[in-house]
Design an enzyme around this catalytic site. Sequence first.
Site, short mmCIF file in Angstrom:
data_model
loop_
_atom_site.label_atom_id
_atom_site.label_comp_id
_atom_site.label_asym_id
_atom_site.label_seq_id
_atom_site.Cartn_x
_atom_site.Cartn_y
_atom_site.Cartn_z
CB SER A 144 -0.90 0.01 1.23
OG SER A 144 -1.57 1.25 1.36
CB SER A 146 -0.87 3.05 4.01
OG SER A 146 -2.05 3.69 3.57
CE1 TYR A 157 -3.59 -1.88 5.54
CE2 TYR A 157 -3.21 0.36 4.76
CZ TYR A 157 -3.47 -0.98 4.50
OH TYR A 157 -3.60 -1.41 3.20
CB THR A 192 -12.91 -3.48 -3.68
OG1 THR A 192 -12.90 -3.07 -2.29
CG2 THR A 192 -11.52 -3.31 -4.27
#
Length: 259
Positions: A144, A146, A157, A192
């Site tokens: 990600s 992230s 995360y 999604t």
Amino acid sequence: MIAWARYPYDGQVVLVTGAGSGIGRGIAQGFLEQGATVAVLGRTADSLRTTVREHPEDRSLVLACDVTDRADVERSVAELLAHFGRLDIVISNAGWCEPSALETFEDDAWARMHAVNVDAFLILARATLSALKSSAGNIVAISSVSGIRGDWNQFAYNATKGALNAMVQSLALDLGAHGVRVNAVAPAFTDTQLTRQRLEDPLFAARLLDRLALDRPATPADIARAVLFLASPDAGYITGAIIPVDGGTTASSGTPRPL
């Protein structure tokens, strides 16, 4: 049907985790469209069957499995090898995210994210290493953006995806002598079934689009195309790479668009 660039995946055996929906489903279907044989792994057999139902039965295998359970993963990989006799490409896609503001952060949330985002990659790499050495295959992890930069209320995360990126780069060094390549694709926000409800919030959608140079969130097919390239011979000299597929998210310093 999605138009794919053509790669020579006929005869290749691919394992995709988290393949029952979203990005994992898009990746699995992309490989199937390219002629690969694909084992789809995830928690729910019915959703995995939906992923492969429009493709030839002799080129797919459904493996219901908990990616955080080492014995379960090892059993699934053994079943795959008994069924197909080889393994060429491993796509580690399973992931989990929970908001994690420090004031309300719970230990259980950390345990879940670390187990799925970090431990599961390690378990999968160990379980498939011998087969990948034999085939001089490769691993692509779905990370990600992230893991590259920070986000509000997602420190845990971000930490797990940063750890995943570091593992990818280190394993690329360790496994290169065996001809095994290890890379990662780092998506930004992807449209999604699990994320669509957030996109229906006008305020969230406006703030998201303000970060995207291409004016739309990614689709699973966008991520799948990058994976298909990285796993292909065309990327044969790429290893240890963390490739953002993010519509320009990481190109920005965070300043808002000009009015």
